[in-house]
Scaffold this active site. Structure first.
Site, short mmCIF file in Angstrom:
data_model
loop_
_atom_site.label_atom_id
_atom_site.label_comp_id
_atom_site.label_asym_id
_atom_site.label_seq_id
_atom_site.Cartn_x
_atom_site.Cartn_y
_atom_site.Cartn_z
CG ASP A 21 -3.92 7.62 -28.62
OD1 ASP A 21 -4.05 7.61 -29.86
OD2 ASP A 21 -4.84 7.30 -27.84
CD GLU A 70 -14.42 4.47 -33.50
OE1 GLU A 70 -13.16 4.41 -33.45
OE2 GLU A 70 -15.15 3.98 -32.61
#
Ligand code: UDP
Ligand code: GAL
Ligand code: MN
Length: 286
Positions: free
Chosen positions: A145, A235
């Site tokens: 994205d 993450e």
């Protein structure tokens, strides 16, 4: 080659940290001479992989990602895009420059977006165990994205790199959104940590990226067995890994910025790779 002489008493930048305490360069515009780097890397005739996942509705981001990478990512080098997708038939036709290839890797999807994101570690590590990966020297792993809008070249190449999260590069470590529950494999206590790295842009040599993705996948499997999911998913595990195994380069937030969340700060001379607007309700869990 003729270029300005580096002077031992003249720092390239005075306003930013250009070296970590473990002597890894932090990559900011103005700290490197791309002509020198290109001279060095061209001699090695390297192939760079760029892996990207376009699962379910995220396929809509792939065209701009690829077209912008053609303009800005490793221009002049051999590049292979590795598109991991559950919709191989929907991969857009994008004109590729000389030496640039695209490989489609069919993968399963997961109902939860968190699982799609986390499973990237497993899928990349397993991909790197296949013989086809031999043709690649470095692998860069990116969110889809996103779009490239300025130069991203060999200055990022190194055995292992992470990228500073635009939301936290000025923050104290106790404000980082690390996983704080000791029950998780991603746990980092408040008095530890170097930087907050983002999950959307990391990479390095094939050997190091394999080691990283395998370790993160295994840590997430342990968490799953213990019924815990780290606060920021893959993450969080990437941050734990890079705390223990220090990256050999750190990319400044020039290499991942989000203008929908933050204005353009003057310390960044270029925004190279930027988030594309995404309507979360529209795109998630479809
Ligand atoms: N992704 C995908 N399909 C999904 C969810 C995620 O392909 O349904 C991939 C995609 O590459 C995306 C990445 O996982 O860029 C990380 O998810 P996202 O970008 O939504 O995370 P954020 O940047 O918002 O933290
Ligand atoms: C947000 C970002 C998330 C995650 C989070 C960490 O800005 O959208 O993907 O990185 O920061 O706190
Ligand atoms: Mn993203």
């Amino acid at each position: 080659m003729v270029y300005p002489q580096p002077m031992a008493l003249t720092p390239a930048r005075r306003d930013v940290l250009v070296l970590t305490p473990w002597l890894a360069p932090i990559i900011w515009e103005g700290t490197f001479n791309i002509d020198i780097l290109n001279e060095q890397f061209r001699l090695q005739n390297i192939t760079v992989g760029l892996s990207v996942f376009a699962v379910k509705k995220y396929m809509t981001f792939l065209r701009l990602f690829l077209e912008s990478a053609e303009q800005h990512f490793m221009v002049g080098y051999r590049v292979t895009y590795y598109v991991f997708t559950d919709r191989p038939a929907d991969v857009p036709q994008v004109g590729l420059g000389p030496g640039r290839r695209l490989a489609v890797l069919p993968v399963r999807s997961y109902p939860r977006w968190q699982d799609v994101s986390m499973r990237r570690m497993q899928m990349i590590s397993q991909f790197l165990e296949q013989p086809s990966r031999q043709q690649m020297d470095y692998l860069v792993c990116a969110d889809v994205d996103m779009k490239f809008q300025d130069h991203v070249g060999v200055e990022i190449l190194t055995p292992l790199f992470g990228t500073l999260h635009p939301g936290f590069y000025t923050s104290k470590r106790n404000a980082f959104t690390y996983e704080r529950r000791p029950q998780s494999q991603a746990y980092i206590p408040h008095d530890q940590g170097d930087f907050y790295y983002l999950g959307g842009f990391f990479g390095g040599s094939v050997a190091e990226v394999h080691r990283l993705t395998k370790a993160c996948h295994e840590a997430m499997a342990v968490d799953r067995a213990n019924n815990i999911e780290a606060v920021w998913h893959d993450e969080s595990h990437l941050n734990k890994y890079l705390l223990l195994r220090k990256p050999t380069k750190v990319l400044s937030p020039e290499y991942l910025w989000d203008l929908h969340m933050l204005p353009w700060p003057s310390v960044l001379k270029k925004l190279r790779f930027v988030a594309v607007h995404k309507n979360h309700q529209e795109i998630w869990n479809r």
